[in-house]
Design an enzyme around this catalytic site. Structure first.
Site, mmCIF file in Angstrom:
data_model
loop_
_atom_site.group_PDB
_atom_site.id
_atom_site.type_symbol
_atom_site.label_atom_id
_atom_site.label_comp_id
_atom_site.label_asym_id
_atom_site.label_seq_id
_atom_site.Cartn_x
_atom_site.Cartn_y
_atom_site.Cartn_z
ATOM 1 N N ALA A 10 0.838 -1.198 0.000
ATOM 2 C CA ALA A 10 0.000 0.000 0.000
ATOM 3 C C ALA A 10 0.871 1.245 0.000
ATOM 4 C CB ALA A 10 -0.915 0.002 1.230
ATOM 5 N N ASP A 11 0.299 2.326 -0.476
ATOM 6 C CA ASP A 11 0.953 3.623 -0.420
ATOM 7 C C ASP A 11 -0.125 4.686 -0.245
ATOM 8 O OD1 ASP A 11 3.639 5.043 -0.781
ATOM 9 O OD2 ASP A 11 2.279 6.195 -2.058
ATOM 10 N N THR A 12 0.121 5.629 0.645
ATOM 11 C CA THR A 12 -0.852 6.690 0.922
ATOM 12 C C THR A 12 -0.228 8.042 0.622
ATOM 13 O OG1 THR A 12 -1.869 5.361 2.681
ATOM 14 C CG2 THR A 12 -2.319 7.732 2.698
ATOM 15 N N THR A 61 -5.148 6.201 -0.943
ATOM 16 C CA THR A 61 -4.327 5.028 -0.667
ATOM 17 C C THR A 61 -4.468 4.056 -1.820
ATOM 18 O OG1 THR A 61 -4.610 5.282 1.715
ATOM 19 C CG2 THR A 61 -3.839 3.135 0.944
ATOM 20 N N GLY A 62 -3.338 3.691 -2.403
ATOM 21 C CA GLY A 62 -3.306 2.649 -3.415
ATOM 22 C C GLY A 62 -2.945 1.342 -2.736
#
Length: 193
Positions: A74-76, A110-111
């Site tokens: 995840a990345d935010t 978020t991805g």
């Protein structure tokens, strides 16, 4: 209830993401690879960046993952207008970010990428967050006491600044904390079918 045939791996050293995923009552382990490049092409729209980086992280883990593993990356990011706010490097940058967010509505995106050897599912979740007009004293207090240098946009909604500063939100609270667990739960169910 998710009865996954996979060994689930959370690819993050974020204590918030670990706490949030634990809330799903699904067994998992945490595994972190150092040195993953989180850069992205300049031509990406702000809505594409977090998803792009989460896939990039997933690609790094694919080289070492087992056949029975499902990796969650995840990345935010925080977006104000067209400006992407990552993690502040120091107190001065944290102060600047919070001054910019003060009295405005921004987006937290978020991805997330769920990856096995056979399949990859990715999605992004967006939440609108509105801050009241923060005083200099409030920003100083928060930065000095909470040191939010590991948080996109220089704040954690679950911390003091969220309690006193957030006046509205449209979307997932858990997404703003860094992991849209409801969407992850639904995506994991798709891996059991």
């Amino acid at each position: 209830m998710v009865n996954s045939r996979y060994h689930i791996v959370l690819a993050s050293n974020s204590p918030r993401r670990k706490e949030l995923l634990s809330g799903l009552d699904i067994p998992f382990e945490v595994r972190v690879l150092d040195g993953i490049d989180e850069s992205y092409p300049a031509e990406l729209s702000t809505k594409e960046i977090a998803g792009y980086i989460s896939k990039k992280k997933a690609d790094a883990y694919q080289l070492t993952m087992g056949a029975d593993e499902l990796i969650i990356t995840a990345d935010t990011i925080v977006v104000l207008g067209q400006q992407v706010m990552g993690k502040p490097h120091d107190a001065a940058e944290a102060h600047s970010m919070l001054h910019q967010l003060s009295g405005k509505t921004h987006q937290v995106i978020t991805g997330v990428c769920l990856t096995t050897k056979e399949r990859q599912v990715s999605f992004s979740v967006e939440t609108d967050v509105t801050f009241k007009k923060l005083t200099d004293e409030e920003i100083d207090y928060y930065v000095d006491h909470y040191r939010p240098f590991d948080k996109a946009g220089a704040y954690g909604i679950q911390e003091w600044i969220g309690h006193v500063g957030v006046t509205g939100m449209n979307g997932s609270y858990f997404n703003v904390m860094g992991l849209p667990v409801q969407r992850i739960y639904e995506a994991l169910k798709g891996f059991t079918e």
